[in-house]
Design a protein around this motif. Structure first.
Motif, mmCIF file in Angstrom:
data_model
loop_
_atom_site.group_PDB
_atom_site.id
_atom_site.type_symbol
_atom_site.label_atom_id
_atom_site.label_comp_id
_atom_site.label_asym_id
_atom_site.label_seq_id
_atom_site.Cartn_x
_atom_site.Cartn_y
_atom_site.Cartn_z
ATOM 1 N N ILE A 25 0.905 -1.323 0.003
ATOM 2 C CA ILE A 25 0.117 0.105 -0.071
ATOM 3 C C ILE A 25 0.721 1.335 0.044
ATOM 4 O O ILE A 25 0.780 2.129 -0.610
ATOM 5 N N CYS A 26 1.836 1.347 0.849
ATOM 6 C CA CYS A 26 2.720 2.376 0.969
ATOM 7 C C CYS A 26 3.468 2.631 -0.439
ATOM 8 O O CYS A 26 3.593 3.719 -0.873
ATOM 9 N N GLU A 27 3.947 1.574 -1.191
ATOM 10 C CA GLU A 27 4.638 1.600 -2.427
ATOM 11 C C GLU A 27 3.517 2.156 -3.323
ATOM 12 O O GLU A 27 3.725 3.094 -4.255
ATOM 13 N N LEU A 28 2.334 1.628 -3.383
ATOM 14 C CA LEU A 28 1.344 2.302 -4.324
ATOM 15 C C LEU A 28 0.707 3.450 -4.296
ATOM 16 O O LEU A 28 0.875 4.447 -5.130
ATOM 17 N N MET A 29 1.077 4.224 -3.028
ATOM 18 C CA MET A 29 0.554 5.417 -2.580
ATOM 19 C C MET A 29 1.693 6.372 -2.576
ATOM 20 O O MET A 29 1.346 7.590 -2.963
ATOM 21 N N ASN A 30 3.082 6.242 -2.427
ATOM 22 C CA ASN A 30 4.182 7.024 -2.414
ATOM 23 C C ASN A 30 5.317 6.988 -3.315
ATOM 24 O O ASN A 30 6.309 7.761 -3.054
ATOM 25 N N PHE A 31 5.305 6.076 -4.243
ATOM 26 C CA PHE A 31 6.226 5.959 -5.119
ATOM 27 C C PHE A 31 5.635 6.068 -6.539
ATOM 28 O O PHE A 31 5.286 5.129 -7.295
ATOM 29 N N PRO A 32 5.603 7.229 -7.168
ATOM 30 C CA PRO A 32 4.763 7.557 -8.346
ATOM 31 C C PRO A 32 5.552 7.075 -9.600
ATOM 32 O O PRO A 32 4.777 6.809 -10.491
ATOM 33 N N SER A 33 6.636 6.616 -9.517
ATOM 34 C CA SER A 33 7.376 6.011 -10.717
ATOM 35 C C SER A 33 7.289 4.596 -10.891
ATOM 36 O O SER A 33 7.791 3.947 -12.073
ATOM 37 N N ILE A 34 6.730 3.823 -9.799
ATOM 38 C CA ILE A 34 6.694 2.402 -9.685
ATOM 39 C C ILE A 34 5.299 1.864 -10.160
ATOM 40 O O ILE A 34 4.545 2.170 -9.661
ATOM 41 N N PRO A 35 5.147 1.171 -11.279
ATOM 42 C CA PRO A 35 4.096 0.748 -11.663
ATOM 43 C C PRO A 35 3.276 -0.231 -10.944
ATOM 44 O O PRO A 35 3.792 -0.996 -10.124
ATOM 45 N N VAL A 36 2.022 0.032 -10.995
ATOM 46 C CA VAL A 36 0.974 -0.584 -9.931
ATOM 47 C C VAL A 36 1.059 -2.227 -10.065
ATOM 48 O O VAL A 36 1.305 -2.788 -9.066
ATOM 49 N N LYS A 37 1.311 -2.753 -11.285
ATOM 50 C CA LYS A 37 1.292 -3.973 -11.545
ATOM 51 C C LYS A 37 2.526 -4.511 -11.000
ATOM 52 O O LYS A 37 2.727 -5.630 -10.567
ATOM 53 N N VAL A 38 3.757 -3.801 -11.079
ATOM 54 C CA VAL A 38 5.026 -4.043 -10.609
ATOM 55 C C VAL A 38 5.003 -4.430 -9.142
ATOM 56 O O VAL A 38 5.510 -5.155 -8.426
ATOM 57 N N THR A 39 4.346 -3.290 -8.404
ATOM 58 C CA THR A 39 4.118 -3.325 -7.135
ATOM 59 C C THR A 39 3.163 -4.519 -6.624
ATOM 60 O O THR A 39 3.992 -5.396 -5.849
ATOM 61 N N ILE A 40 2.414 -4.991 -7.065
ATOM 62 C CA ILE A 40 1.508 -6.095 -6.752
ATOM 63 C C ILE A 40 2.219 -7.424 -7.046
ATOM 64 O O ILE A 40 2.167 -8.024 -6.170
ATOM 65 N N ASN A 41 2.840 -7.460 -8.075
ATOM 66 C CA ASN A 41 3.614 -8.726 -8.530
ATOM 67 C C ASN A 41 4.747 -8.996 -7.570
ATOM 68 O O ASN A 41 5.008 -10.011 -7.080
ATOM 69 N N GLU A 42 5.600 -7.928 -7.133
ATOM 70 C CA GLU A 42 6.388 -8.135 -6.151
ATOM 71 C C GLU A 42 6.277 -8.537 -4.986
ATOM 72 O O GLU A 42 6.835 -9.074 -4.361
ATOM 73 N N TYR A 43 5.056 -7.824 -4.322
ATOM 74 C CA TYR A 43 4.787 -8.290 -2.835
ATOM 75 C C TYR A 43 4.026 -9.634 -3.071
ATOM 76 O O TYR A 43 4.226 -10.493 -1.773
ATOM 77 N N LEU A 44 3.494 -10.314 -4.150
ATOM 78 C CA LEU A 44 3.018 -11.562 -4.254
ATOM 79 C C LEU A 44 4.176 -12.525 -3.975
ATOM 80 O O LEU A 44 4.088 -13.468 -3.812
ATOM 81 N N GLU A 45 5.271 -12.234 -4.843
ATOM 82 C CA GLU A 45 6.474 -12.877 -4.784
ATOM 83 C C GLU A 45 7.099 -13.125 -3.522
ATOM 84 O O GLU A 45 7.471 -14.116 -3.087
ATOM 85 N N LEU A 46 7.242 -11.924 -3.065
ATOM 86 C CA LEU A 46 7.772 -11.931 -1.621
ATOM 87 C C LEU A 46 6.863 -12.880 -0.525
ATOM 88 O O LEU A 46 7.513 -13.572 0.258
ATOM 89 N N SER A 47 5.646 -12.907 -0.610
ATOM 90 C CA SER A 47 4.918 -13.661 0.139
ATOM 91 C C SER A 47 5.144 -15.064 -0.099
ATOM 92 O O SER A 47 5.094 -15.975 0.803
ATOM 93 N N LYS A 48 5.340 -15.474 -1.431
ATOM 94 C CA LYS A 48 5.672 -17.116 -1.664
ATOM 95 C C LYS A 48 6.842 -17.545 -0.873
ATOM 96 O O LYS A 48 6.954 -18.550 -0.692
ATOM 97 N N ASP A 49 7.792 -16.424 -0.733
ATOM 98 C CA ASP A 49 9.307 -16.908 -0.125
ATOM 99 C C ASP A 49 8.872 -16.674 1.527
ATOM 100 O O ASP A 49 9.882 -17.214 2.104
ATOM 101 N N TYR A 50 8.441 -15.787 1.954
ATOM 102 C CA TYR A 50 8.357 -15.256 3.388
ATOM 103 C C TYR A 50 7.270 -15.440 4.260
ATOM 104 O O TYR A 50 7.016 -15.110 5.280
ATOM 105 N N SER A 51 6.246 -16.039 3.641
ATOM 106 C CA SER A 51 4.993 -16.167 4.326
ATOM 107 C C SER A 51 4.342 -17.564 4.253
ATOM 108 O O SER A 51 4.989 -18.376 3.847
#
Length: 118
Positions: free
Chosen positions: A57-83
């Motif tokens: 959520i922070c990245e979506l709202m505070n980092f204007p140059s990062i595409p939405v799709k990239v943010t979502i995909n990155e955190y889904l990938e992190l969840s596979k490794d860490y949750s």
């Protein structure tokens, strides 16, 4: 020794900003998550899932140059490794609902073309 990043000067600023903004807005992000998890007992939500969603959520709202799709995909990938094994689909569902609401309220400001899908 392998470097942490190809451009640590730039990446370290991102990491620090993500950390600070996530903590600074912790209550607001928790409220966004809580509004979409009313049918869940808070103890049943893995702490790592909550942390990853707040960071997304922070990245979506505070980092204007990062595409939405990239943010979502990155955190889904992190969840596979860490949750947990089911975290990926849970986080995806909650973030999808939050993203829809953030778009509707114009709370996501991205610069450049193709950074947010309609």
């Amino acid at each position: 020794m392998t470097p942490i990043s190809a451009d640590w000067a730039e990446d370290s600023k991102f990491v620090k900003d993500l950390f600070v903004y996530t903590l600074k807005n912790d209550d607001a992000y928790q409220e966004l998550i809580a509004e979409r998890t009313k049918n869940w007992e808070s103890e049943r939500i893995a702490l790592m899932d909550t942390i990853l969603m707040k960071m997304a959520i922070c990245e979506l709202m505070n980092f204007p140059s990062i595409p939405v799709k990239v943010t979502i995909n990155e955190y889904l990938e992190l969840s596979k490794d860490y949750s947990t094994p089911k975290s990926n689909s849970f986080i995806n569902g909650i973030l999808d609902k939050i993203l829809s609401d953030l778009k509707r309220t114009n709370s996501i400001k991205k610069i450049g073309r193709g950074l947010i899908e309609d």
